[in-house]
Design a protein around this motif. Structure first.
Motif: not given
Length: 124
Positions: A20-31, A51-55, A79-82, A108-110
Motif C-alpha cells: 500500500q505504501d508503494k502504491g500511494e506514492r503517486v497519483s495518475i491522471k488518465n490512468e 504526481t508525486n504524493t510522497s514526501k 526526478v520529481f519532488k513531492p 518509478i524509483s523504489g
C-alpha cells in the motif's frame, strides 16, 4: 501451531502495508483513458500525468509500451519532488479495426510499477 499462525498473520499484514505504501506514492491522471472512435491508420495521442504524493523525490525510471503500436514519449530518469507532476505522452498508431485495449507500464524509483491503459474502437 498458534505461533505459526501468528507469524503468518504478521507477515501478511506487513507485506500488505508495504504494498500500500508503494502504491500511494503517486497519483495518475488518465490512468484508464478512452480514446473513443479512432480512424484506422490515423495516429492519436493523449497525456498521462504522474504526481508525486510522497514526501521524498521520485525518479521516472522508464515507460514500457505493451505492444509495437504504442509509443511513449517521456524524459528518462526525470526526478520529481513531492507535489510535482511529470507528463508522459502516449501515442497510438491507429493500426487496429474494432475494439481494442492497450497497456503501458510506468517504472518509478523504489521498484514501483504502475500500469495504465487506453481503450477505443478502430473504424474505417
Amino acid at each position: 501451531m498458534k505461533f505459526w499462525v501468528a507469524i503468518i498473520a504478521f507477515l501478511s499484514i506487513s507485506l500488505s502495508t508495504i504494498a500500500q505504501d508503494k502504491g500511494e506514492r503517486v497519483s495518475i491522471k488518465n490512468e484508464k483513458y478512452d480514446m473513443g472512435k479512432v480512424i484506422f491508420g490515423k495516429p492519436v495521442e493523449y497525456w498521462v500525468e504522474v504526481t508525486n504524493t510522497s514526501k521524498e523525490p521520485l525518479k521516472l525510471e522508464g515507460v514500457r509500451a505493451g505492444c509495437g503500436c504504442t509509443t511513449p514519449d517521456f524524459t528518462p530518469n526525470q526526478v520529481f519532488k513531492p507535489g510535482e507532476t511529470v507528463k508522459i505522452k502516449i501515442q497510438f498508431n491507429g493500426s487496429v479495426l474494432g475494439k481494442f485495449t492497450r497497456f503501458t507500464d510506468i517504472m518509478i524509483s523504489g521498484g514501483l510499477v504502475k500500469q495504465t491503459s487506453f481503450t477505443g474502437e478502430g473504424v474505417q
